[in-house]
Design a protein around this motif. Structure first.
Motif: not given
Length: 391
Positions: A144-172
């Motif tokens: 986790l070394t990259t800061d996120f400012t959102g400036k410009g058209k090219n947004k920085p890529e997350s070091a966790l890309k591809g690892k988050i969606d598996k949690i977002l599909v959880k249900k209760n």
């Protein structure tokens, strides 16, 4: 398992005194024109949210809906002892690491705030899943070394890309019951098993303007000055509301589990509590200045084997007040008469169970057995529905 259609319909007649439970964007009472008559309306979203909050508080199981999931994860990481700046950076990586598009949050100067990331869509997930997202951040802390400012058209890529969606599909249970729309994440969508109608008054209503003034305590103590510190007007109305909701048991059981025994046990708890929460909940707008905390005068529950059946059409012609005043009695009579007519047309075999609970009405011939409490009413309906629930 193979499931046949099964619905539990709930119909409510509830008087509400001077109140504005649900306002529009101009702070006006919401209304609708039905049968060429103006009615006070409370949106399904408003009453569903009140029901969901009551449901979650009672059941002790909650879900979180937010665009600020990164900030929520950062809070958890700080509680675990992380440095604030690193926790905020990790939260931004989490928010940017899913398939959901994101943007940087902006400050009062309209400039992006470093490591404050908002998802473009609302994330809706079980409350305890936030801890799972924090665990992922901890497991990849060194990346986790990259800061996120959102400036410009090219947004920085997350070091966790591809690892988050598996949690977002959880249900209760909350999500299985109320559903979830999240199209940007594969397999995250959940078709809701609950349908809630907009509540509306069974009779014509008028909006009342309430003039109010707030006293300035310092001015009041000064003999040389008079007048109020603030003046204004607010809109209110009163009325007897018809409310309707239905639970699709087939959809709920499909959402819950492939194991029929587990699904039926969970469905019993979820449906029972939903019905009780729908009965007892009330939107909370302007509660401090109106305290409109009534309960329903009539609740009718029916288990149907074909399709849901709203009784809203019973009030297309607005109810007229009784000779001595009041709309509740005639609204209840309207429900009873409409139930008889509609069930005769459709055929009585489609109704597997019907019952009601009420404050004072003893001679309702077409709403099934009368129960002494809302709890016994709900229990009987759920028992019947799940006894009939099919394999």
């Amino acid at each position: 398992m193979h499931l046949k259609p099964r619905f539990i319909d709930i119909h409510v007649i509830q008087p509400v005194p001077y109140a504005n439970l649900n306002r529009d964007d101009t702070n006006s009472v919401k209304s609708m024109l039905y049968g060429d008559a103006l009615r006070t309306r409370i949106s399904s979203q408003s009453w569903k949210r009140a029901t969901r909050k009551h449901f979650q508080d009672t059941l002790g199981e909650s879900a979180l809906r937010t665009r600020r999931i990164g900030e929520r994860v950062a809070e958890v990481l700080r509680e675990r002892g992380w440095d604030k700046a690193l926790a905020e950076r990790a939260g931004a990586h989490v928010a940017a690491g899913s398939s959901i598009k994101w943007e940087a949050a902006k400050g009062k100067d309209k400039q992006p705030i470093t490591n404050k990331v908002l998802t473009n869509a609302l994330v809706y997930l079980p409350e305890d899943a936030v801890e799972d997202l924090a665990d992922i951040a901890e497991a990849h802390k060194d990346a986790l070394t990259t800061d996120f400012t959102g400036k410009g058209k090219n947004k920085p890529e997350s070091a966790l890309k591809g690892k988050i969606d598996k949690i977002l599909v959880k249900k209760n249970g909350v999500i299985n019951l109320f559903g979830r729309m999240l199209t940007e994440v594969d397999q995250a969508n959940v078709d809701g098993a609950v349908q809630v109608a907009h509540a509306f008054t069974t009779h014509t209503t008028e909006v009342e303007l309430d003039y109010f003034a707030a006293v300035d305590d310092v001015t009041e103590a000064n003999d040389d000055e008079t007048g109020s510190g603030h003046m204004g007007t607010a809109e209110f109305s009163t009325g007897t509301f018809y409310r309707f909701a239905t639970v699709d048991l087939k959809e709920l059981i499909k959402n819950l589990s492939d194991d029929s025994d587990i699904a039926l046990d969970a469905a019993r708890e979820l449906v029972g509590q939903f019905l009780l929460s729908f009965i007892e909940s009330l939107p909370q707008a302007k509660k401090n200045s109106t305290a409109p905390h009534t309960i329903p005068h009539l609740v009718h529950v029916a288990v149907r084997s074909d399709r849901p059946l709203s009784f809203a059409a019973a009030f297309e012609e607005p109810v007229r007040s009784a000779g001595h005043g009041g709309f509740v009695g005639r609204s209840v009579e309207g429900i009873d008469a409409y139930a008889k007519a509609a069930n005769t047309l459709l055929g009585p075999d489609r109704v597997l169970h019907a019952a009601h609970a009420s404050l004072q009405f003893d001679k309702l011939e077409h709403l099934g057995e009368r129960h002494s409490s809302f709890e016994t009413l709900v229990t009987a309906a759920v028992d019947c529905a799940l006894a009939e629930a099919p394999q």
